[in-house]
Design a protein around this motif. Structure first.
Motif, PDB file in Angstrom:
ATOM      1  N   GLN A 118     -38.599  24.941 124.748  1.00 15.16           N
ATOM      2  CA  GLN A 118     -39.262  26.204 125.043  1.00 15.16           C
ATOM      3  C   GLN A 118     -39.010  27.124 123.856  1.00 15.16           C
ATOM      4  O   GLN A 118     -37.861  27.321 123.454  1.00 15.16           O
ATOM      5  CB  GLN A 118     -38.725  26.808 126.334  1.00 15.16           C
ATOM      6  N   ARG A 162     -44.292  33.083 124.852  1.00 19.15           N
ATOM      7  CA  ARG A 162     -43.396  31.946 125.039  1.00 19.15           C
ATOM      8  C   ARG A 162     -44.182  30.751 125.559  1.00 19.15           C
ATOM      9  O   ARG A 162     -45.132  30.902 126.318  1.00 19.15           O
ATOM     10  CB  ARG A 162     -42.327  32.353 126.039  1.00 19.15           C
ATOM     11  N   PHE A 213     -35.953  29.243 122.536  1.00 27.27           N
ATOM     12  CA  PHE A 213     -35.623  30.208 123.586  1.00 27.27           C
ATOM     13  C   PHE A 213     -34.277  29.848 124.185  1.00 27.27           C
ATOM     14  O   PHE A 213     -34.047  28.716 124.606  1.00 27.27           O
ATOM     15  CB  PHE A 213     -36.714  30.198 124.663  1.00 27.27           C
ATOM     16  N   ASN A 214     -33.374  30.840 124.216  1.00 30.69           N
ATOM     17  CA  ASN A 214     -32.044  30.642 124.787  1.00 30.69           C
ATOM     18  C   ASN A 214     -32.053  31.145 126.227  1.00 30.69           C
ATOM     19  O   ASN A 214     -32.186  32.341 126.468  1.00 30.69           O
ATOM     20  CB  ASN A 214     -31.010  31.415 123.963  1.00 30.69           C
ATOM     21  N   PRO A 215     -31.938  30.257 127.234  1.00 29.48           N
ATOM     22  CA  PRO A 215     -32.029  30.686 128.634  1.00 29.48           C
ATOM     23  C   PRO A 215     -30.884  31.581 129.104  1.00 29.48           C
ATOM     24  O   PRO A 215     -31.075  32.374 130.018  1.00 29.48           O
ATOM     25  CB  PRO A 215     -32.051  29.367 129.410  1.00 29.48           C
ATOM     26  N   THR A 216     -29.714  31.506 128.493  1.00 38.47           N
ATOM     27  CA  THR A 216     -28.598  32.340 128.944  1.00 38.47           C
ATOM     28  C   THR A 216     -28.758  33.790 128.488  1.00 38.47           C
ATOM     29  O   THR A 216     -28.466  34.712 129.238  1.00 38.47           O
ATOM     30  CB  THR A 216     -27.244  31.798 128.452  1.00 38.47           C
ATOM     31  N   THR A 217     -29.245  34.007 127.264  1.00 37.67           N
ATOM     32  CA  THR A 217     -29.432  35.366 126.754  1.00 37.67           C
ATOM     33  C   THR A 217     -30.854  35.874 126.995  1.00 37.67           C
ATOM     34  O   THR A 217     -31.118  37.056 126.790  1.00 37.67           O
ATOM     35  CB  THR A 217     -29.132  35.431 125.249  1.00 37.67           C
ATOM     36  N   GLN A 218     -31.770  34.983 127.396  1.00 42.21           N
ATOM     37  CA  GLN A 218     -33.182  35.307 127.618  1.00 42.21           C
ATOM     38  C   GLN A 218     -33.851  35.856 126.355  1.00 42.21           C
ATOM     39  O   GLN A 218     -34.730  36.709 126.423  1.00 42.21           O
ATOM     40  CB  GLN A 218     -33.332  36.317 128.770  1.00 42.21           C
ATOM     41  N   LYS A 219     -33.416  35.355 125.172  1.00 41.23           N
ATOM     42  CA  LYS A 219     -33.988  35.789 123.894  1.00 41.23           C
ATOM     43  C   LYS A 219     -34.195  34.587 122.990  1.00 41.23           C
ATOM     44  O   LYS A 219     -33.690  33.492 123.257  1.00 41.23           O
ATOM     45  CB  LYS A 219     -33.034  36.765 123.186  1.00 41.23           C
TER      46      LYS A 219
END
Length: 105
Positions: A9, A21, A72-78
């Protein structure tokens, strides 16, 4: 090993689709990536009865240079940069530079 792979993603960071995205559908041999429902262009297609292809105007996803997308980093949502590291068992894996989490499991 590539920074961006099929199924990742990503977020577009430059161009007309900046900020959007989507999932990577494929990585072309040239290194460019095709992202689902991003960088869509209209193509005028001639009908081909032998291949059972209808004619008309078809929307098609075009490739994007990999420098214009970030994972896309799912933990930071950025969006985040990607690095490589070797694990203790010798495997080479990708990790997010923002928080150090491993992308590949």
């Amino acid at each position: 090993m590539q920074r961006i792979k099929k199924g990742d993603q990503v977020i577009v960071v430059a161009g007309k689709d900046k900020g959007r995205r989507g999932n990577v559908l494929r990585v072309e041999p040239s290194g460019r990536v095709v992202v689902e429902s991003l960088n869509v262009a209209k193509k005028h297609q001639r009908p081909n009865p032998q291949k059972n292809v209808p004619g008309g105007i078809v929307e098609q996803e075009k490739s994007i240079d990999p420098s214009n997308v970030m994972l896309f980093n799912p933990t930071t949502q950025k969006a985040d940069r990607v690095g490589f590291r070797r694990l203790s068992d010798g495997r080479k894996v990708r990790f997010f530079k923002g928080n150090g989490e491993v992308v590949d499991t």
